[in-house]
Structure formats: C-alpha cells, structure tokens
Design a protein around this motif. Structure first.
Motif, mmCIF file in Angstrom:
data_model
loop_
_atom_site.group_PDB
_atom_site.id
_atom_site.type_symbol
_atom_site.label_atom_id
_atom_site.label_comp_id
_atom_site.label_asym_id
_atom_site.label_seq_id
_atom_site.Cartn_x
_atom_site.Cartn_y
_atom_site.Cartn_z
ATOM 1 N N ALA A 1 -53.128 -4.985 -13.477
ATOM 2 C CA ALA A 1 -53.700 -4.595 -12.185
ATOM 3 C C ALA A 1 -52.595 -4.264 -11.192
ATOM 4 O O ALA A 1 -51.449 -4.705 -11.331
ATOM 5 C CB ALA A 1 -54.567 -5.723 -11.626
ATOM 6 N N ALA A 2 -52.957 -3.477 -10.180
ATOM 7 C CA ALA A 2 -52.018 -3.063 -9.136
ATOM 8 C C ALA A 2 -52.710 -3.145 -7.779
ATOM 9 O O ALA A 2 -53.940 -3.075 -7.693
ATOM 10 C CB ALA A 2 -51.514 -1.643 -9.402
ATOM 11 N N PRO A 3 -51.922 -3.282 -6.693
ATOM 12 C CA PRO A 3 -52.503 -3.456 -5.361
ATOM 13 C C PRO A 3 -52.947 -2.149 -4.717
ATOM 14 O O PRO A 3 -52.373 -1.089 -4.961
ATOM 15 C CB PRO A 3 -51.354 -4.076 -4.562
ATOM 16 N N ILE A 4 -53.959 -2.253 -3.861
ATOM 17 C CA ILE A 4 -54.436 -1.143 -3.039
ATOM 18 C C ILE A 4 -54.185 -1.506 -1.587
ATOM 19 O O ILE A 4 -54.501 -2.617 -1.148
ATOM 20 C CB ILE A 4 -55.935 -0.884 -3.269
ATOM 21 N N HIS A 5 -53.584 -0.575 -0.839
ATOM 22 C CA HIS A 5 -53.284 -0.793 0.575
ATOM 23 C C HIS A 5 -54.052 0.204 1.439
ATOM 24 O O HIS A 5 -54.437 1.279 0.973
ATOM 25 C CB HIS A 5 -51.780 -0.630 0.845
ATOM 26 N N ASP A 6 -54.253 -0.170 2.713
ATOM 27 C CA ASP A 6 -54.927 0.736 3.632
ATOM 28 C C ASP A 6 -53.906 1.409 4.549
ATOM 29 O O ASP A 6 -52.700 1.302 4.342
ATOM 30 C CB ASP A 6 -56.007 0.002 4.433
ATOM 31 N N ARG A 7 -54.402 2.093 5.575
ATOM 32 C CA ARG A 7 -53.534 2.861 6.484
ATOM 33 C C ARG A 7 -52.574 1.973 7.259
ATOM 34 O O ARG A 7 -51.550 2.435 7.739
ATOM 35 C CB ARG A 7 -54.393 3.677 7.451
ATOM 36 N N ARG A 8 -52.897 0.694 7.362
ATOM 37 C CA ARG A 8 -52.024 -0.251 8.057
ATOM 38 C C ARG A 8 -51.025 -0.900 7.090
ATOM 39 O O ARG A 8 -50.308 -1.809 7.470
ATOM 40 C CB ARG A 8 -52.863 -1.344 8.724
ATOM 41 N N ARG A 9 -51.045 -0.435 5.841
ATOM 42 C CA ARG A 9 -50.230 -0.987 4.764
ATOM 43 C C ARG A 9 -50.616 -2.427 4.447
ATOM 44 O O ARG A 9 -49.804 -3.206 3.921
ATOM 45 C CB ARG A 9 -48.732 -0.885 5.074
ATOM 46 N N MET A 10 -51.863 -2.770 4.763
ATOM 47 C CA MET A 10 -52.369 -4.094 4.450
ATOM 48 C C MET A 10 -53.035 -4.074 3.079
ATOM 49 O O MET A 10 -53.734 -3.117 2.732
ATOM 50 C CB MET A 10 -53.379 -4.547 5.506
ATOM 51 N N PRO A 11 -52.854 -5.122 2.278
ATOM 52 C CA PRO A 11 -53.526 -5.177 0.975
ATOM 53 C C PRO A 11 -55.023 -5.405 1.159
ATOM 54 O O PRO A 11 -55.427 -6.370 1.811
ATOM 55 C CB PRO A 11 -52.858 -6.377 0.291
ATOM 56 N N VAL A 12 -55.824 -4.516 0.626
ATOM 57 C CA VAL A 12 -57.272 -4.616 0.799
ATOM 58 C C VAL A 12 -58.010 -4.850 -0.514
ATOM 59 O O VAL A 12 -59.219 -5.059 -0.526
ATOM 60 C CB VAL A 12 -57.847 -3.362 1.494
#
Length: 254
Positions: A201-212
């Motif tokens: 698995a790998a992480p997904i980030h949003d526009r704020r570079r926060m892990p979501v």
C-alpha cells in the motif's frame, strides 16, 4: 419493532431546526417550534453544547450549530471526495495488477475500507466495504501510521495483537517499519495479518499535503511476491495509483 429513543429524536430535530431558517434561535423559539417544555429543551441543548454540536452566543443567549458538526461534515465530504477521485485509478490498478484493490482511511482505532475493487477474474469474492483492518499489521494500516500522526498515536497506544508468527508487535521494531515505510514510500504486509496473503500500500495526500488515506492491493503470496520479495512492478503500480489520486485531490509533486 424496536422503539426509537425519544431524546435522540428530539436532539436531531433541534439540529435540523438550527440548520434552517434563522441563524440563531433562542430557547423559547426552539421549545415552541418543537412543542417541548423549556426545561426539556434546555437539557437537550446543554448536552449538545457540551458535545460541541451546538454553541450559545454569550451576548444574546441564542443557539446555533457548533464546530463539531462542521468537523463531522467535513470528514464525510473528505471521504466521499477521496472515493470519487479514486474510482477510475483503483479500477485501473485492479486491471493492471490482477489483484483486489482496497482504499482505506483512519477510523477510530483502525483502517476503515471505503472502497474495494474485486480481483478481475471469475473467482467468488466478498465485498469488504465497511470492514475494519488493524493499523499495526496491514499494509494500509502501516502507511496511515507512518504518515498520519493521529493514526501513529492510535497504533502506538493500542494492543498490537499477533495474528500470525510474522506479525510485528514490539514497539521499537514497529517504529523501524514505519521509518522504512516513510523512506521508501510504501508499506508491505507479507503474511503478517493473514496466512498466505500479501499486500502492498501507498499513501494518498490532499492539496494541503495531508495524508487522507491509503490505497493498496492484496492477493495470494505466490502472486504478489517473487522469490520471497514483493514484485517490483506491483509496488510501482500501487505507488503510481496513489500519486494519481493525490494529484486529483490537488496535491503537488506527486
């Protein structure tokens, strides 16, 4: 037939009332609109206020919706936006990898599966949307624990149960795995949660570079691994999928 809980019905009616019409309402307005005694209405409002669902203006004494409702609503929208943005990419990942694809988010003390794409074959499979997975042993959970401080705290403070002989339960060893996850950008689970099953698995980030959230594939060890190691092409496919979803969520440099 099970009976509804009257106090919850009244609390829900108050929240709907405050959500529409006048921005702020007084105790008498709320009690009158809902046909309640002032004492009853005040008791419910006080409880909602303590939980952050309702706020009272100090000057006028009137009530309005609280910040906690906004937080819950934002979480709901974030999860649904994540799932919507990931639909096409997770379908592509399932086709390219030949394995089941899972999309997970932190929920309470574990990973909540919010999207599941079946392995593209004729085998009988069970939809696992809504299922919970542990943080410390699964690939999705390790990714969230590595990148999300809240998930990390949950995993560290939890009782890290051994599911197989390969499950890492020792805190120091677990922290080393999280360091490795951050360094290489993905996490693995090779028979740590289920015998004969491997995941990446790998992480997904949003526009704020926060892990979501996290996205990953799961399949039989003999398909996901080669010579005892995760197949590099599957790792690359999962990371590409995570980057694509992150870009669609507005993240930069993914």
């Amino acid at each position: 037939m099970a009976r509804n809980i009257q106090s919850l019905e009244r609390a829900a009616a108050m929240l709907r009332l405050l959500a529409g019409g006048e921005r702020r309402l007084g105790l008498s307005d709320i009690a009158s609109a809902l046909g309640l005694a002032k004492g009853t209405a005040h008791g419910i409002l006080r409880t909602l206020q303590q939980e952050g669902f309702v706020e009272q203006d100090e000057t006028s004494g009137r009530y309005q919706l609280g910040a906690e409702l906004l937080r819950l609503g934002t979480t709901y929208l974030d999860v649904h936006e994540l799932r919507a943005r990931a639909l096409v990419w997770t379908d592509d990942l399932a086709r390219s990898s030949g394995e089941s694809v899972y999309l997970g988010v932190l929920h309470q003390h574990g990973v909540l599966i919010v999207h599941h794409v079946f392995r593209p074959d004729d085998s009988r499979q069970v939809l696992e949307i809504g299922a919970m997975q542990p943080l410390h042993s699964t690939a999705l959970g390790k990714v969230l624990s590595a990148y999300d401080p809240v998930a990390h705290s949950e995993a560290v403070e939890a009782d890290r149960k051994a599911f197989t002989d390969r499950t890492v339960c020792d805190l120091a060893a677990f922290e080393q795995i999280l360091d490795l996850t951050r360094a290489r950008g993905y996490a693995a689970d090779v028979e740590e949660t289920w015998e004969g099953v491997a995941s990446v698995a790998a992480p997904i980030h949003d526009r704020r570079r926060m892990p979501v959230g996290a996205v990953g594939i799961t399949g039989a060890v003999e398909r996901v691994c080669r010579d005892g190691e995760l197949r590099p092409e599957l790792i690359a496919a999962v990371r590409d999928c995570a980057r694509a979803v992150s870009r669609d969520l507005g993240a930069q440099r993914f």
